[in-house]
Write a protein that holds these residues in place. Structure first.
Motif, PDB file in Angstrom:
ATOM      1  N   CYS A   3      43.818  29.608  41.983  1.00  0.00           N
ATOM      2  CA  CYS A   3      42.979  30.076  41.333  1.00  0.00           C
ATOM      3  C   CYS A   3      42.433  29.683  39.940  1.00  0.00           C
ATOM      4  CB  CYS A   3      43.364  31.762  41.220  1.00  0.00           C
ATOM      5  SG  CYS A   3      42.125  32.764  40.155  1.00  0.00           S
ATOM      6  N   CYS A   6      43.928  32.561  37.053  1.00  0.00           N
ATOM      7  CA  CYS A   6      45.260  33.141  37.013  1.00  0.00           C
ATOM      8  C   CYS A   6      46.319  31.898  37.563  1.00  0.00           C
ATOM      9  CB  CYS A   6      45.641  34.632  37.607  1.00  0.00           C
ATOM     10  SG  CYS A   6      45.778  34.441  39.364  1.00  0.00           S
ATOM     11  N   CYS A  17      40.140  35.743  44.555  1.00  0.00           N
ATOM     12  CA  CYS A  17      41.683  35.724  44.199  1.00  0.00           C
ATOM     13  C   CYS A  17      42.416  37.090  44.630  1.00  0.00           C
ATOM     14  CB  CYS A  17      41.898  35.164  43.001  1.00  0.00           C
ATOM     15  SG  CYS A  17      43.836  35.200  42.457  1.00  0.00           S
ATOM     16  N   SER A  19      45.122  37.939  43.810  1.00  0.00           N
ATOM     17  CA  SER A  19      45.997  38.348  42.606  1.00  0.00           C
ATOM     18  C   SER A  19      45.336  38.814  41.406  1.00  0.00           C
ATOM     19  CB  SER A  19      46.852  37.064  42.019  1.00  0.00           C
ATOM     20  OG  SER A  19      47.506  37.199  40.733  1.00  0.00           O
ATOM     21  N   CYS A  20      44.070  38.064  40.913  1.00  0.00           N
ATOM     22  CA  CYS A  20      43.415  38.824  39.673  1.00  0.00           C
ATOM     23  C   CYS A  20      42.065  39.398  40.139  1.00  0.00           C
ATOM     24  CB  CYS A  20      43.276  37.700  38.761  1.00  0.00           C
ATOM     25  SG  CYS A  20      42.328  36.407  39.232  1.00  0.00           S
TER      26      CYS A  20
END
Ligand SMILES: [Zn+2]
Ligand SMILES: [Zn+2]
Length: 133
Positions: A3, A6, A17, A19-20
């Motif tokens: 990503c 992040c 992504c 995660s973020c």
């Protein structure tokens, strides 16, 4: 790949992504190739040497106007601007929908598109997903 926002690992066919929540290719703090934290202004990754300049695909989705996609945007604006297609390309969904309504209701979508066209050509167009006009 990693990503760009992040640095979290993500697969090639992942659009966002996990995660973020940032779209693939967006963000400028991590190298997509090796995941190293890079200078946001850097053109190349100092760790693996990969180009960090956004490709056409990435820059057309939410990346704003740059020299690479300017010509495409001008053409889209000229032929399809009436229906806000260039707004959708730039990630300005609200504006795009507003343009379609404007075109269908009172036919002024094309005038608004011409204003955008001039702004894009003069490099004064500002991408703002929250604005309607
Ligand atoms: Zn992320
Ligand atoms: Zn790298």
């Amino acid at each position: 790949m990693y990503c760009r926002n992040c640095g979290n690992t993500m697969s090639e066919n992942q659009a966002v992504c996990l995660s973020c929540g940032v779209k693939k290719g967006n963000g400028n703090t991590y190298c997509p190739n090796c995941g190293t934290n890079v200078n946001p202004e850097a053109d190349y990754c100092t760790s693996c040497g990969v180009s960090l300049r956004k490709g056409l695909g990435a820059s057309l989705v939410g990346g704003g106007v740059n020299d690479q996609n300017k010509l495409i945007l001008i053409l889209v604006c000229l032929f399809l601007g009436e229906f806000g297609i260039h707004n959708f390309i730039l990630g300005e969904t609200k504006k795009g929908i507003f343009r379609i309504i404007m075109s269908l209701c009172c036919g002024i979508g094309y005038i608004l598109a011409l204003i955008d066209l001039v702004k894009i050509a003069l490099d004064t167009y500002e991408v703002n997903p929250n604005k309607l006009i």
